[in-house]
Design an enzyme around this catalytic site. Sequence first.
Site, PDB file in Angstrom:
ATOM      1  N   ASP A 106       0.962   2.271  14.333  1.00  8.96           N
ATOM      2  CA  ASP A 106       0.619   2.988  15.560  1.00  8.96           C
ATOM      3  C   ASP A 106      -0.813   2.652  15.983  1.00  8.96           C
ATOM      4  O   ASP A 106      -1.635   2.252  15.159  1.00  8.96           O
ATOM      5  CB  ASP A 106       0.715   4.500  15.344  1.00  8.96           C
ATOM      6  CG  ASP A 106       2.128   4.947  15.004  1.00  8.96           C
ATOM      7  OD1 ASP A 106       3.076   4.241  15.398  1.00  8.96           O
ATOM      8  OD2 ASP A 106       2.261   5.992  14.358  1.00  8.96           O
TER       9      ASP A 106
HETATM   10  N1  URA Z   1       4.282   5.738  10.008  1.00  7.34           N
HETATM   11  C1  URA Z   1       3.689   6.236  11.117  1.00  7.34           C
HETATM   12  O1  URA Z   1       3.923   7.369  11.490  1.00  7.34           O
HETATM   13  N2  URA Z   1       2.832   5.457  11.783  1.00  7.34           N
HETATM   14  C2  URA Z   1       2.521   4.210  11.397  1.00  7.34           C
HETATM   15  O2  URA Z   1       1.714   3.558  12.045  1.00  7.34           O
HETATM   16  C3  URA Z   1       3.146   3.701  10.255  1.00  7.34           C
HETATM   17  C4  URA Z   1       4.029   4.474   9.579  1.00  7.34           C
END
Ligand code: URA
Length: 254
Positions: A106
């Site tokens: 993310d």
């Molecule tokens: N899980 C998440 O919620 N975000 C990420 O970036 C990776 C795994």
Amino acid sequence: MGMNIRLDRFLADMGKGSRSEIRQAAKKGRIQVNGKIEKQTDRKIDPDRDQVMLDGKSVQYHTWEYIMLYKPQGVISATEDLHHRTVLDLLDGENRRDLFPVGRLDVDTEGLLLLTNDGELAHRLLSPRKHVDKVYFARVAGQLPKDARERMAAGMMLEDGTPVQPAKLELLKDEEYQNEGEQEIRILLTIQEGKYHQVKRMFEAMGCRVVYLKRLSMGPLVLDETLLPGEYRRLTQEELARLKEGAFQDQKTD
Ligand code: URA
């Protein structure tokens, strides 16, 4: 390799600019082959034997690239984005057009991200059937249920009913502390899938909120502690060998 390619293609493949930019650079005498200025960018060179320099700096030809990036927050795990910087924008001077991130973090998640142009390895690392462990460190706000570890180990359901595979939750030593009046814990979570926002949604399903998330490892590949956010380096031979070993063992049929 032993394969001859055009000089402009060699430099373009290595992210040194478009072919016309490279032609311009050659006209200005900025390119050398084996120590001599070369203005003919359509000439062929042997990447194994000829030494190519741009602006006095040696350019090595790599067919396959494997780059470990410490992805910082605020950068998108994509190759193109209209509004944000992407992870490829972090590779100064070597913006190869064929690199892509293996999986996604993310925009507000940081940590280990592998960039490569090896589609087959990427596919294998991402396949849930390969069971490649991804370990995350998180700070989690809220009251974690007493049976959180067991529920995650059993394979739980997200709030929208999506089931996730069993995961390993470890509470870190300095378990609980206050951050601006809010209760927080620090944890390690090991998952083998990569569903959208998976870690955040697993904690949401337990009534908690991930306030900081960092990926520490993927299979045998561990984020290099000497890298700062935004920095990167090529994988070592050994790291690459171990990564491939894990990804290519068993299930030769898929
Ligand atoms: N899980 C998440 O919620 N975000 C990420 O970036 C990776 C795994």
